[in-house]
Motif scaffolding. Structure first.
Motif, PDB file in Angstrom:
ATOM      1  N   ALA A 189      70.645 100.686  68.526  1.00  0.00           N
ATOM      2  CA  ALA A 189      72.012 100.460  69.002  1.00  0.00           C
ATOM      3  C   ALA A 189      72.350  98.974  69.026  1.00  0.00           C
ATOM      4  N   SER A 190      71.352  98.132  69.360  1.00  0.00           N
ATOM      5  CA  SER A 190      71.587  96.689  69.388  1.00  0.00           C
ATOM      6  C   SER A 190      71.918  96.161  68.000  1.00  0.00           C
ATOM      7  N   ILE A 191      71.160  96.633  67.010  1.00  0.00           N
ATOM      8  CA  ILE A 191      71.401  96.191  65.635  1.00  0.00           C
ATOM      9  C   ILE A 191      72.718  96.762  65.111  1.00  0.00           C
ATOM     10  N   LYS A 192      72.965  98.033  65.368  1.00  0.00           N
ATOM     11  CA  LYS A 192      74.185  98.674  64.872  1.00  0.00           C
ATOM     12  C   LYS A 192      75.434  98.057  65.507  1.00  0.00           C
ATOM     13  N   LEU A 232      71.776  78.158  57.113  1.00  0.00           N
ATOM     14  CA  LEU A 232      71.260  78.573  58.417  1.00  0.00           C
ATOM     15  C   LEU A 232      70.650  79.970  58.264  1.00  0.00           C
ATOM     16  N   PRO A 233      69.361  80.073  57.966  1.00  0.00           N
ATOM     17  CA  PRO A 233      68.699  81.381  57.905  1.00  0.00           C
ATOM     18  C   PRO A 233      68.523  81.958  59.307  1.00  0.00           C
ATOM     19  N   ILE A 234      68.751  83.275  59.439  1.00  0.00           N
ATOM     20  CA  ILE A 234      68.674  83.952  60.735  1.00  0.00           C
ATOM     21  C   ILE A 234      67.772  85.174  60.601  1.00  0.00           C
ATOM     22  N   GLU A 235      66.967  85.423  61.627  1.00  0.00           N
ATOM     23  CA  GLU A 235      66.159  86.642  61.673  1.00  0.00           C
ATOM     24  C   GLU A 235      66.173  87.192  63.098  1.00  0.00           C
ATOM     25  N   GLN A 254      62.086  97.724  60.703  1.00  0.00           N
ATOM     26  CA  GLN A 254      62.817  98.927  61.085  1.00  0.00           C
ATOM     27  C   GLN A 254      64.060  98.630  61.916  1.00  0.00           C
ATOM     28  N   GLN A 255      64.002  97.611  62.770  1.00  0.00           N
ATOM     29  CA  GLN A 255      65.154  97.265  63.608  1.00  0.00           C
ATOM     30  C   GLN A 255      65.381  95.763  63.440  1.00  0.00           C
ATOM     31  N   GLN A 256      66.221  95.396  62.484  1.00  0.00           N
ATOM     32  CA  GLN A 256      66.225  93.992  62.074  1.00  0.00           C
ATOM     33  C   GLN A 256      67.547  93.568  61.454  1.00  0.00           C
ATOM     34  N   VAL A 257      67.846  92.268  61.649  1.00  0.00           N
ATOM     35  CA  VAL A 257      68.941  91.625  60.934  1.00  0.00           C
ATOM     36  C   VAL A 257      68.373  90.392  60.241  1.00  0.00           C
ATOM     37  N   ALA A 268      78.339  83.997  53.935  1.00  0.00           N
ATOM     38  CA  ALA A 268      77.301  84.559  54.809  1.00  0.00           C
ATOM     39  C   ALA A 268      76.966  85.966  54.331  1.00  0.00           C
ATOM     40  N   VAL A 269      75.668  86.265  54.273  1.00  0.00           N
ATOM     41  CA  VAL A 269      75.194  87.594  53.898  1.00  0.00           C
ATOM     42  C   VAL A 269      74.271  88.094  54.999  1.00  0.00           C
ATOM     43  N   PHE A 270      74.613  89.243  55.576  1.00  0.00           N
ATOM     44  CA  PHE A 270      73.826  89.852  56.648  1.00  0.00           C
ATOM     45  C   PHE A 270      73.239  91.172  56.143  1.00  0.00           C
ATOM     46  N   LYS A 271      71.935  91.325  56.245  1.00  0.00           N
ATOM     47  CA  LYS A 271      71.257  92.562  55.861  1.00  0.00           C
ATOM     48  C   LYS A 271      70.715  93.238  57.113  1.00  0.00           C
TER      49      LYS A 271
END
Length: 372
Positions: A189-192, A232-235, A254-257, A268-271
């Motif tokens: 839910a946090s990722i979504k 600015l790389p983000i994980e 499994q639960q990641q941005v 910006a590209v968010f996966k």
């Protein structure tokens, strides 16, 4: 399992009656006659308008009819109804034990490790002395049950009864793994929520232009500076779930941005990757998976344009470190805050990534890539 419902239907009422079962006084002859005449007895009940699941609590008139039918086909007095009910209980346990014997050994080992006995519910309704008498006629009893079930018409969707011999085990396993399911779904839910914020316009608040989420007391001391970073790389990883739930080798994904913000091209590209879980109910050791946990993985990508980018810096000389916050606004109006604090010696570091008013839990990390 539905084909056995006729016999099991009669068993269910007995389950309610004999919470602490006592011997019904069964004899070997009673069991043999039950096995020989099971289908005929049921036909006689139907003809007399008797409901198998209610005879033990029926009125005197119906109870007497049932007694007469049972005695006619060799289930002796006294207590013919109670004997009939107990044989039904014991026969159900015998059939279940036979099916368990052919169950997948790995599933059975898992149940044993979990401290679960899939037959516990049935054993609680069986008198051990009576059971031994029924078990001595195991071959005939199982043959009678299966022969009776094969002769029954297939139930339709209008049937309102489907006895589940694994109901208690299903309930126990669901209760045991529910915290696991909740943890997985909480992280998902946090990722979504971040995905919805960036992709569908479901704004959770844009936040203030300058919002040092972990350093509000020093917000007035942050000074706007020129941006030198190229990217600015983000994980973001949400670890609020049990890893053993996920069998994949890439469990950390499994639960990641994962995102890259290009400040030179203003793109910006968010996966996104998240996993949702549910209890699938498959705890029958013969017909389903004993684990009972179903997971579904989702992967999404959001590409957007950075409309505005600002950097604020606070040199905390008293604490010996530097705090920074990037405030980025997308063309859709979403606001992304990247805050971090690092000691001058580099030994202490913390970071936060905030989307509007959403701060994903657990492990977040970002850094400045100057493109060297």
């Amino acid at each position: 399992m539905k084909k056995l419902s006729g016999v099991l239907l009669a068993v269910m009422c007995c389950t309610l009656m004999f919470a602490e079962p006592k011997s019904s006084g069964l004899t070997d002859s009673d069991v043999k006659n039950w096995a020989k005449n099971l289908s005929t007895i049921q036909k006689e009940f139907d003809k007399a308008g008797l409901n198998s699941e209610e005879i033990a609590t029926a009125g005197k008139k119906d109870y007497a009819k049932a007694e007469a039918i049972l005695q006619k086909y060799g289930i002796s007095a006294p207590d013919s109804v109670e004997k009939y009910a107990m044989i039904n209980q014991c026969s159900t346990l015998l059939v279940a034990e036979e099916e368990m014997g052919s169950a997948d050994s790995k599933s059975m080992a898992m149940m044993k490790a979990m401290g679960l006995d899939p037959l516990a519910q049935l054993k609680e309704t069986v008198n051990s002395k009576d059971y031994q008498i029924v078990k001595a006629n195991k071959k005939a009893v199982i043959s009678a049950v299966k022969g009776y079930s094969d002769s029954m018409p297939v139930e339709t969707s209008n049937d309102n009864f489907d006895y589940d011999p694994y109901a208690k085990q299903r309930e126990l396993i669901k209760k045991q793994i529910q915290p696991e399911i909740d943890g997985i779904n909480k992280a998902a839910a946090s990722i979504k929520q971040v995905y919805d914020y960036l992709s569908t316009g479901k704004k959770a608040g844009a936040g203030k232009l300058l919002n040092p989420v972990k350093d509000k007391k020093n917000s007035s001391k942050y000074i706007k500076q020129k941006i030198d970073a190229a990217q600015l790389p983000i994980e973001i990883n949400c670890y609020d779930f049990y890893y053993e739930s996920i069998s994949a080798s890439d469990e950390n994904e499994q639960q990641q941005v994962i995102a890259t913000i290009n400040l030179k091209k203003n793109t910006a590209v968010f996966k996104f990757s998240w996993t949702e879980a549910e209890f699938d109910g498959s705890v029958d050791p013969v017909y389903g998976s004993i684990r009972g946990l179903k997971t579904t993985k989702f992967t999404k990508t959001v590409k957007t344009t950075i409309k505005a980018s600002e950097l604020y810096v606070f040199e905390n000389n008293s604490m010996g470190g530097t705090s920074k916050e990037f405030v980025l606004t997308t063309k859709e109006g979403a606001v992304i805050h990247l805050w971090n604090s690092m000691s001058f010696d580099g030994n202490a570091y913390s970071s936060v990534v905030q989307f509007g008013d959403i701060i994903p839990p657990e492990d977040t990390n970002w850094y400045e890539d100057n493109g060297y």
